[in-house]
Write a protein that holds these residues in place. Structure first.
Motif, mmCIF file in Angstrom:
data_model
loop_
_atom_site.group_PDB
_atom_site.id
_atom_site.type_symbol
_atom_site.label_atom_id
_atom_site.label_comp_id
_atom_site.label_asym_id
_atom_site.label_seq_id
_atom_site.Cartn_x
_atom_site.Cartn_y
_atom_site.Cartn_z
ATOM 1 N N ASP A 122 -0.048 -2.656 -9.266
ATOM 2 C CA ASP A 122 0.028 -1.197 -9.369
ATOM 3 C C ASP A 122 -0.744 -0.500 -8.262
ATOM 4 O O ASP A 122 -0.415 0.629 -7.877
ATOM 5 C CB ASP A 122 -0.514 -0.737 -10.728
ATOM 6 C CG ASP A 122 0.392 -1.146 -11.881
ATOM 7 O OD1 ASP A 122 1.602 -1.328 -11.637
ATOM 8 O OD2 ASP A 122 -0.105 -1.286 -13.005
ATOM 9 N N ALA A 123 -1.770 -1.154 -7.746
ATOM 10 C CA ALA A 123 -2.570 -0.590 -6.655
ATOM 11 C C ALA A 123 -2.772 -1.673 -5.602
ATOM 12 O O ALA A 123 -2.818 -2.865 -5.920
ATOM 13 C CB ALA A 123 -3.923 -0.101 -7.171
ATOM 14 N N SER A 124 -2.857 -1.248 -4.342
ATOM 15 C CA SER A 124 -2.993 -2.216 -3.262
ATOM 16 C C SER A 124 -4.276 -3.030 -3.412
ATOM 17 O O SER A 124 -5.340 -2.502 -3.773
ATOM 18 C CB SER A 124 -2.996 -1.505 -1.908
ATOM 19 O OG SER A 124 -3.118 -2.444 -0.856
ATOM 20 N N LEU A 125 -4.187 -4.306 -3.107
ATOM 21 C CA LEU A 125 -5.337 -5.206 -3.204
ATOM 22 C C LEU A 125 -6.182 -5.187 -1.937
ATOM 23 O O LEU A 125 -7.204 -5.868 -1.875
ATOM 24 C CB LEU A 125 -4.854 -6.629 -3.488
ATOM 25 C CG LEU A 125 -3.961 -6.800 -4.723
ATOM 26 C CD1 LEU A 125 -3.526 -8.245 -4.863
ATOM 27 C CD2 LEU A 125 -4.670 -6.316 -5.973
ATOM 28 N N ALA A 126 -5.741 -4.414 -0.926
ATOM 29 C CA ALA A 126 -6.493 -4.309 0.329
ATOM 30 C C ALA A 126 -6.029 -3.059 1.060
ATOM 31 O O ALA A 126 -4.931 -2.556 0.808
ATOM 32 C CB ALA A 126 -6.270 -5.549 1.195
ATOM 33 N N PRO A 127 -6.850 -2.526 1.973
ATOM 34 C CA PRO A 127 -6.433 -1.360 2.763
ATOM 35 C C PRO A 127 -5.199 -1.684 3.599
ATOM 36 O O PRO A 127 -4.871 -2.864 3.828
ATOM 37 C CB PRO A 127 -7.652 -1.088 3.658
ATOM 38 C CG PRO A 127 -8.794 -1.759 2.975
ATOM 39 C CD PRO A 127 -8.229 -2.951 2.282
ATOM 40 N N SER A 128 -4.525 -0.649 4.083
ATOM 41 C CA SER A 128 -3.279 -0.835 4.822
ATOM 42 C C SER A 128 -3.451 -1.705 6.063
ATOM 43 O O SER A 128 -2.537 -2.437 6.447
ATOM 44 C CB SER A 128 -2.694 0.526 5.220
ATOM 45 O OG SER A 128 -3.593 1.240 6.057
ATOM 46 N N ASP A 129 -4.638 -1.623 6.695
ATOM 47 C CA ASP A 129 -4.848 -2.395 7.919
ATOM 48 C C ASP A 129 -5.405 -3.790 7.654
ATOM 49 O O ASP A 129 -5.808 -4.494 8.586
ATOM 50 C CB ASP A 129 -5.784 -1.636 8.875
ATOM 51 C CG ASP A 129 -7.159 -1.384 8.275
ATOM 52 O OD1 ASP A 129 -7.348 -1.636 7.073
ATOM 53 O OD2 ASP A 129 -8.043 -0.915 9.016
ATOM 54 N N ARG A 130 -5.419 -4.219 6.372
ATOM 55 C CA ARG A 130 -5.927 -5.552 6.037
ATOM 56 C C ARG A 130 -4.892 -6.380 5.284
ATOM 57 O O ARG A 130 -5.228 -7.377 4.633
ATOM 58 C CB ARG A 130 -7.198 -5.425 5.181
ATOM 59 C CG ARG A 130 -8.338 -4.672 5.832
ATOM 60 C CD ARG A 130 -8.954 -5.426 6.980
ATOM 61 N NE ARG A 130 -9.623 -6.651 6.541
ATOM 62 C CZ ARG A 130 -10.178 -7.530 7.372
ATOM 63 N NH1 ARG A 130 -10.097 -7.327 8.684
ATOM 64 N NH2 ARG A 130 -10.761 -8.607 6.904
ATOM 65 N N TYR A 174 0.829 -1.206 0.000
ATOM 66 C CA TYR A 174 0.000 0.000 0.000
ATOM 67 C C TYR A 174 0.865 1.257 0.000
ATOM 68 O O TYR A 174 0.347 2.371 -0.017
ATOM 69 C CB TYR A 174 -0.912 0.016 1.238
ATOM 70 C CG TYR A 174 -0.156 -0.070 2.542
ATOM 71 C CD1 TYR A 174 0.288 1.067 3.195
ATOM 72 C CD2 TYR A 174 0.130 -1.304 3.117
ATOM 73 C CE1 TYR A 174 0.990 0.992 4.380
ATOM 74 C CE2 TYR A 174 0.837 -1.403 4.298
ATOM 75 C CZ TYR A 174 1.261 -0.261 4.925
ATOM 76 O OH TYR A 174 1.964 -0.347 6.096
ATOM 77 N N LEU A 175 2.193 1.085 0.017
ATOM 78 C CA LEU A 175 3.112 2.225 0.103
ATOM 79 C C LEU A 175 3.295 2.893 -1.255
ATOM 80 O O LEU A 175 3.316 2.216 -2.286
ATOM 81 C CB LEU A 175 4.466 1.760 0.622
ATOM 82 C CG LEU A 175 4.486 1.158 2.025
ATOM 83 C CD1 LEU A 175 5.843 0.533 2.302
ATOM 84 C CD2 LEU A 175 4.164 2.229 3.064
ATOM 85 N N PRO A 176 3.491 4.200 -1.285
ATOM 86 C CA PRO A 176 3.769 4.896 -2.544
ATOM 87 C C PRO A 176 5.194 4.608 -3.009
ATOM 88 O O PRO A 176 6.083 4.345 -2.190
ATOM 89 C CB PRO A 176 3.588 6.374 -2.185
ATOM 90 C CG PRO A 176 3.891 6.432 -0.719
ATOM 91 C CD PRO A 176 3.387 5.138 -0.142
ATOM 92 N N PRO A 177 5.443 4.667 -4.313
ATOM 93 C CA PRO A 177 6.768 4.323 -4.851
ATOM 94 C C PRO A 177 7.914 5.167 -4.315
ATOM 95 O O PRO A 177 9.058 4.710 -4.299
ATOM 96 C CB PRO A 177 6.591 4.535 -6.364
ATOM 97 C CG PRO A 177 5.136 4.338 -6.607
ATOM 98 C CD PRO A 177 4.460 4.899 -5.383
#
Length: 341
Positions: free
Chosen positions: A64-72, A31-34
């Motif tokens: 390219d985009a997170s498959l789940a929120p940061s807390d999941r 979920y982190l930016p590049p």
């Protein structure tokens, strides 16, 4: 293999001719930016090292985009949506108590030292407790210690100066630390911080200079209160699904472990380097380095956070929390000395 995971891996590989011969693909979600140092070292470079060490037997796909929120992130890997991920220890409080030794006050004098200390402590004491159930932890890392960045007329030189001060802080352990010091924690999304600062909603922030710079609020800081080792920090773990790990053959597993060698140190060192880039800016801001009686006042209040960790660790079955804390701090001292040599 989870159907969604298999479809994603197949589609990415089909779009990349150079990846078409991959024997095994691993989806490494983040979920982190590049631009984030943690992403660059613990995700991008680690993924490349896995491919290199496996001589192409393993191909790592970073969506390219997170498959789940940061807390999941943990649940996402456990459920088979991705194979690998990175998670904050504070993001899974229902599971992880022991690794949060690195989040305690005064336990992160540098990200490099703290990352090495956490990794050694994890392998020496915490691994048998299997707090990260269902996954194999490959690396740990810790951010630089969080400090008090004051705004406008606020100027903290002793613990009594904290009384009633409104400090922006992440929810969880750091907010509890703020309360123990007599201040008022204010939580918001990180993206809203600039508005809170410019409108005078907060009197200061608990964070590192790099985070303040990312939020575009460093120019508003009028003084810094520096606690040795920080008021606390944030620790992370990089892991792979236990089921997926067991599907890899012995050579592939060995390749992943070779790629992971030294990763805690490299990740922490990158975080420290990013902070040092701001040294010219920070040198212009008045800084109060706590010592003597002023430091003792903070330590007396913060002891409750350390006692709380010991209680939680004992509840997990750790019989020697004081020994473990001493071990962690001995590694910190060793790595801090080594960095000065």
């Amino acid at each position: 293999m989870n159907a969604f995971r298999a479809t994603l891996a197949a589609s990415v590989l089909a779009l990349a001719p150079g990846l078409g011969m991959a024997e095994t693909s691993l989806i490494f979600n983040t979920y982190l930016p590049p631009h984030d140092e943690l992403y660059q070292i613990a995700v991008r470079d680690f993924a490349a090292a896995i491919e290199r060490e496996s001589a192409g037997s393993l191909k790592v796909v970073i969506p390219d985009a997170s498959l789940a929120p940061s807390d999941r992130q943990y649940e996402m890997v456990r459920d088979g949506i991705a194979d690998m991920a990175l998670v904050s220890s504070g993001g899974v409080p229902q599971l992880v108590a022991l690794n949060r030794i690195a989040d305690l006050p005064m336990n992160s004098p540098s990200a490099r030292a703290a990352s090495i200390a956490l990794w050694e402590t994890y392998n020496t004491y915490f691994l048998p407790f299997d707090e990260f159930k269902g996954v194999k932890v490959l690396s740990t890392s810790v951010l630089p210690g969080r400090q008090i960045l004051s705004l406008r007329r606020t100027d903290v030189q002793k613990v009594d100066d904290m009384s009633g001060v409104k400090l922006w802080s992440p929810p969880g352990a750091l907010s509890e630390t703020v309360r123990l010091l007599g201040a008022v924690p204010v939580n918001s999304e990180f993206t809203d911080l600039q508005e809170y600062v410019t409108k005078g909603t907060v009197d200061g922030m608990v964070m590192a200079a790099g985070s303040a710079s990312s939020a575009r609020v460093l120019d508003y800081v009028t003084s810094v209160t520096e606690v040795p080792g920080g008021l606390g920090s944030l620790s992370f773990a990089v892991f792979i699904s236990g089921e997926r790990w067991n599907e890899l053959d012995a050579d592939q597993q060995a390749a992943v472990l070779r790629a992971a060698e030294g990763l805690p140190e490299r990740t922490g060192a990158a975080a420290d380097a990013a902070e040092r880039e701001l040294d010219p800016v920070m040198a212009k801001i008045p800084t109060h380095k706590l010592e003597g009686a002023a430091l003792a006042g903070f330590e007396a209040r913060l002891e409750a956070r350390i006692d709380d960790w010991k209680t939680r660790a004992a509840a997990k079955g750790l019989q020697n929390p004081d020994e473990v804390l001493a071990f962690y701090r001995d590694v910190l001292a060793r790595e801090t000395r080594d960095s000065l040599d």
